[in-house]
Write a protein that holds these residues in place. Sequence first.
Motif, PDB file in Angstrom:
ATOM      1  N   LYS A  28       0.815  -1.222   0.000  1.00 16.73           N
ATOM      2  CA  LYS A  28       0.000   0.000   0.000  1.00 16.73           C
ATOM      3  C   LYS A  28       0.844   1.265   0.000  1.00 16.73           C
ATOM      4  N   THR A  29       1.828   1.332   0.887  1.00 20.32           N
ATOM      5  CA  THR A  29       2.603   2.564   1.018  1.00 20.32           C
ATOM      6  C   THR A  29       3.375   2.856  -0.265  1.00 20.32           C
ATOM      7  N   THR A  30       4.038   1.845  -0.793  1.00 17.46           N
ATOM      8  CA  THR A  30       4.774   2.022  -2.043  1.00 17.46           C
ATOM      9  C   THR A  30       3.822   2.447  -3.165  1.00 17.46           C
ATOM     10  N   THR A  31       2.660   1.788  -3.236  1.00 17.13           N
ATOM     11  CA  THR A  31       1.698   2.135  -4.281  1.00 17.13           C
ATOM     12  C   THR A  31       1.170   3.556  -4.103  1.00 17.13           C
ATOM     13  N   THR A  32       0.999   3.972  -2.852  1.00 19.96           N
ATOM     14  CA  THR A  32       0.574   5.347  -2.592  1.00 19.96           C
ATOM     15  C   THR A  32       1.544   6.325  -3.250  1.00 19.96           C
ATOM     16  N   GLY A  33       2.840   6.077  -3.041  1.00 22.72           N
ATOM     17  CA  GLY A  33       3.861   6.930  -3.648  1.00 22.72           C
ATOM     18  C   GLY A  33       3.811   6.882  -5.164  1.00 22.72           C
ATOM     19  N   LYS A  34       3.669   5.674  -5.704  1.00 20.17           N
ATOM     20  CA  LYS A  34       3.643   5.512  -7.156  1.00 20.17           C
ATOM     21  C   LYS A  34       2.420   6.201  -7.776  1.00 20.17           C
ATOM     22  N   ALA A  44      -1.669   7.490   7.476  1.00 17.91           N
ATOM     23  CA  ALA A  44      -2.655   7.057   8.470  1.00 17.91           C
ATOM     24  C   ALA A  44      -2.350   5.671   9.018  1.00 17.91           C
ATOM     25  N   ASP A  45      -1.176   5.145   8.682  1.00 18.14           N
ATOM     26  CA  ASP A  45      -0.774   3.866   9.273  1.00 18.14           C
ATOM     27  C   ASP A  45       0.011   4.150  10.541  1.00 18.14           C
ATOM     28  N   VAL A  46      -0.693   4.110  11.666  1.00 16.34           N
ATOM     29  CA  VAL A  46      -0.034   4.441  12.930  1.00 16.34           C
ATOM     30  C   VAL A  46       0.437   3.180  13.658  1.00 16.34           C
ATOM     31  N   TYR A  47       0.214   2.020  13.062  1.00 18.21           N
ATOM     32  CA  TYR A  47       0.526   0.772  13.765  1.00 18.21           C
ATOM     33  C   TYR A  47       1.878   0.185  13.406  1.00 18.21           C
ATOM     34  N   ARG A  48       2.138   0.032  12.124  1.00 17.66           N
ATOM     35  CA  ARG A  48       3.407  -0.600  11.760  1.00 17.66           C
ATOM     36  C   ARG A  48       4.566   0.352  12.074  1.00 17.66           C
ATOM     37  N   PRO A  49       5.601  -0.165  12.722  1.00 20.74           N
ATOM     38  CA  PRO A  49       6.734   0.700  13.051  1.00 20.74           C
ATOM     39  C   PRO A  49       7.308   1.338  11.784  1.00 20.74           C
ATOM     40  N   ALA A  50       7.534   2.631  11.860  1.00 23.96           N
ATOM     41  CA  ALA A  50       8.200   3.385  10.785  1.00 23.96           C
ATOM     42  C   ALA A  50       7.411   3.465   9.481  1.00 23.96           C
ATOM     43  N   ALA A  51       6.122   3.145   9.512  1.00 19.61           N
ATOM     44  CA  ALA A  51       5.320   3.266   8.294  1.00 19.61           C
ATOM     45  C   ALA A  51       5.228   4.730   7.879  1.00 19.61           C
ATOM     46  N   ILE A  52       5.061   5.608   8.869  1.00 17.19           N
ATOM     47  CA  ILE A  52       4.985   7.043   8.590  1.00 17.19           C
ATOM     48  C   ILE A  52       6.293   7.521   7.985  1.00 17.19           C
ATOM     49  N   ASN A  53       7.368   7.014   8.597  1.00 15.58           N
ATOM     50  CA  ASN A  53       8.693   7.354   8.117  1.00 15.58           C
ATOM     51  C   ASN A  53       8.875   6.946   6.652  1.00 15.58           C
ATOM     52  N   GLN A  54       8.360   5.757   6.330  1.00 13.75           N
ATOM     53  CA  GLN A  54       8.468   5.261   4.950  1.00 13.75           C
ATOM     54  C   GLN A  54       7.755   6.211   3.982  1.00 13.75           C
ATOM     55  N   LEU A  55       6.553   6.626   4.341  1.00 10.51           N
ATOM     56  CA  LEU A  55       5.795   7.514   3.463  1.00 10.51           C
ATOM     57  C   LEU A  55       6.482   8.885   3.362  1.00 10.51           C
ATOM     58  N   GLU A  56       7.038   9.334   4.492  1.00  9.22           N
ATOM     59  CA  GLU A  56       7.734  10.625   4.463  1.00  9.22           C
ATOM     60  C   GLU A  56       8.951  10.570   3.553  1.00  9.22           C
ATOM     61  N   THR A  57       9.663   9.430   3.607  1.00 11.53           N
ATOM     62  CA  THR A  57      10.815   9.266   2.715  1.00 11.53           C
ATOM     63  C   THR A  57      10.376   9.309   1.254  1.00 11.53           C
ATOM     64  N   LEU A  58       9.273   8.620   0.966  1.00 13.72           N
ATOM     65  CA  LEU A  58       8.760   8.635  -0.406  1.00 13.72           C
ATOM     66  C   LEU A  58       8.372  10.053  -0.810  1.00 13.72           C
ATOM     67  N   GLY A  59       7.723  10.768   0.122  1.00 14.90           N
ATOM     68  CA  GLY A  59       7.334  12.143  -0.150  1.00 14.90           C
ATOM     69  C   GLY A  59       8.541  13.008  -0.486  1.00 14.90           C
ATOM     70  N   LYS A  60       9.628  12.770   0.239  1.00 14.32           N
ATOM     71  CA  LYS A  60      10.846  13.530   0.000  1.00 14.32           C
ATOM     72  C   LYS A  60      11.402  13.210  -1.385  1.00 14.32           C
ATOM     73  N   GLN A  61      11.415  11.908  -1.717  1.00 14.03           N
ATOM     74  CA  GLN A  61      11.922  11.504  -3.033  1.00 14.03           C
ATOM     75  C   GLN A  61      11.097  12.126  -4.159  1.00 14.03           C
ATOM     76  N   LEU A  62       9.801  12.234  -3.934  1.00 11.34           N
ATOM     77  CA  LEU A  62       8.913  12.760  -4.968  1.00 11.34           C
ATOM     78  C   LEU A  62       8.749  14.265  -4.866  1.00 11.34           C
ATOM     79  N   ASN A  63       9.270  14.802  -3.784  1.00  7.21           N
ATOM     80  CA  ASN A  63       9.086  16.220  -3.494  1.00  7.21           C
ATOM     81  C   ASN A  63       7.596  16.566  -3.403  1.00  7.21           C
ATOM     82  N   MET A  64       6.904  15.837  -2.540  1.00  6.32           N
ATOM     83  CA  MET A  64       5.466  16.037  -2.351  1.00  6.32           C
ATOM     84  C   MET A  64       5.166  16.152  -0.867  1.00  6.32           C
ATOM     85  N   PRO A  65       4.119  16.899  -0.528  1.00 10.90           N
ATOM     86  CA  PRO A  65       3.799  17.047   0.895  1.00 10.90           C
ATOM     87  C   PRO A  65       3.233  15.753   1.489  1.00 10.90           C
ATOM     88  N   VAL A  66       3.656  15.460   2.718  1.00 10.96           N
ATOM     89  CA  VAL A  66       3.122  14.307   3.434  1.00 10.96           C
ATOM     90  C   VAL A  66       2.497  14.804   4.730  1.00 10.96           C
TER      91      VAL A  66
END
Lengths: 333, 447
Positions: free
Chosen positions: B114-120, B138-160
């Motif tokens: 899901k997270t990777t697809t969100t970025g794609k 909105a994934d507050v359960y899996r450790p570092a899921a937010i971090n993963q999305l933030e990293t993707l946001g940074k790579q894409l230069n998009m707001p998270v």
Amino acid sequence: MSFFKKLKEKFSGDETKQETQSDKYKEGLSKTRSSFSGKINDLVARYRKVDEDFFEDLEEILISADVGVATVMDLIDELKMEVKRRNIKDSKEVKEVISEKLVDIYYGEEAEDVEQLNLNQNGLSVILFVGVNGVGKTTTIGKMAHQLKEEGKKVVMAAGDTFRAGAIEQLDVWGERVGVEVIKHNAGSDPAAVIFDGIQAARSRGADVLLCDTAGRLQNKVNLMNELSKVKKVISREIPEAPHEVLLVLDATTGQNAMSQAKTFSEATDVSGIVLTKLDGTAKGGIVLAIRNEMSIPVKYVGLGEKVTDLQAFDAHAFVYGLFADMMEEDTP
Amino acid sequence: MAFEGLADRLQGTIQRIKGKGKVTEQDVKEMTREVRLALLEADVNFKVVKDFVKRIRERAIGQEVMESLTPGQQVIKVVRDELTELMGGEQSKIAVADRPPTVIMMVGLQGAGKTTTTGKLANLLRKKYNRNPMLVAADVYRPAAINQLETLGKQLNMPVFSLGTEANPVDIANQAIEKAKEDHQDYVIIDTAGRLHVDNDLMDELQQIKANVQPDEIFLVVDAMTGQDAVNVAESFNEQLEVSGVVLTKLDGDTRGGAALSIKAVTDKPIKFAGMGEKLDELEAFHPERMASRILGMGDVLSLIEKAQDTVDENKAKELEEKMRSATFTFDDFLEQMGQVRNMGPLEDIIGMLPGANKMKGLKNVQFDEKQLSHVEAIIQSMTKQERQDPSIMNASRKKRIAKGSGRNVSEVNRLLKQFEEMKKMMKQMSNMPKGKKGKGMKFPFM
């Protein structure tokens, strides 16, 4: 002695620890069990006679559990022969033969302690985790670190997934949660180098176990599989008898592709055991039957839920008990 | 390549039936049995397989086949039609809300992607539709899921948008939409935590988010490797959330991907996109009819042409053709052409799209070593300008220098030179052919 009685004895006679463990299995597998053996019971109730239609339906039940077409075909052929040999006409009698055959596939010729983790008793043990993307490698490592620590072992984890965004942080969170040191490099760095550092760190800290995470990769990506072989080579170069275990993490919801995963990952890293995750859903993970049958790789752990304690050492007896509990309860008056 | 096994399996039977002047009931029975096995091995749900096989059998022994002049061909057409039908029409469009932002919710099991697809998906929205998406963690359960999305946001230069792991996912979604309105972001993609479809608490949470944000799309993200359970998962998510479409991930693996067929059949929801690789631009529109062709080994020429159009400069291609005809093709041209082909993606993907390619000896299951191509590139790049224009001046000391410069050995340089000469010879022969008869002489052995 009938198969069910044997199993029943195994569980009622033994100490309480086993009781609780089988309860866990029962709980985690309750959905699996009710659908699978429920179906077999349905089948048995529906058919008085053992005929072609009966076997066709049985075939579908097994296929729907992801057991795999080839294995199912073999099994059905064997069953047909057995039924002929014993001259079984009543579908109720077949039920027992079915479970006997399934258990046969599970145990095979091997000793029953194949599920034990192979650990170096005096010195460092290295466990390498491999698998495709999203099967739960990092989570499994976190859970296992907790368990090993509870057993009084000193554990170090190496964050070898340098590719996926957030993977290092994910392992870091686990490290904090269970109080285990994580050896890491920056994202994008060479995973073999991280593992190398992990080994050095584990040695100098006098650790008992080093758990090595790797990035998920699809098994048809040759370059990525080569990278994995390199990681393993680096480990073996540092410690000749290591890695002591290479655990392939499999998602129970995966279908026939799991066989391809087992084959290719084995070629690259010589897989020694399987961790079957996400067994708490409705998926049955039946493909491990086929994998065990064809490649004799044993399942060592199963993931039965999201809690740290939900990673359980695989116990074939308990697993089978979970699958057939309904049938067993019905069997004893 | 995805679906390869299924194509292989069906092709054997199809070959047998193809040339037949008369198709008997026995022939059809044999074929449907193979089709059944092939689909089951491909993880298509057994109930779906049952229906599918029944429909084929009915049509294959029906009039349209029996009265046809080429019944063998007709049977294949039936299989292909039904397969395409089963996978549904093409629907890769994404909803647009009347009043922005358009809200998309991503749901699915753990580890589906899901997270990777969100970025794609965000990347696709911006690149293809010129949109400004905001990602919501909105994934507050899996450790570092937010971090993963933030990293993707940074790579894409998009707001998270995130509120940390302590916040309630429903609140996160609500506040995210307010924020998107303020910032004039026209798309909001909510990445939710992976959950089991039988986990009532967490499914409730999704329903609450849905009730609060009224999403325009709910995408169910499904791993293409899923087995028989795909049906349960898809049915359950659909019942509880009424999803609007499916995204199939990890289709670049060697799975036969039968889950795609099952999901479509039980939920009747379109498969809109497919994840074809680990990079952020590797999310593609899902083409059912092309996929059906691919399964049957009929190739995917359409995708190939599109890919070529995307990456190849037309003028340059014309120039190249001229050079080929006049046999003035040099190593420089060779290098350029190689670069263009490589831009189109991994070679095995391209080969897989060629009709009949998986029947060709030597090409089947070949893993193209991209390294080999790099070696060739290195050798050519170590040549002087003069050598590239006119390889005939090559002598032992030049070859030695090239080998040293490229880090390869002399025999490899020799091999490349020989291959190049042969290629030139072949081009000469081709351009010498009378124009009218061109088609005949140039026919590839596999077409």
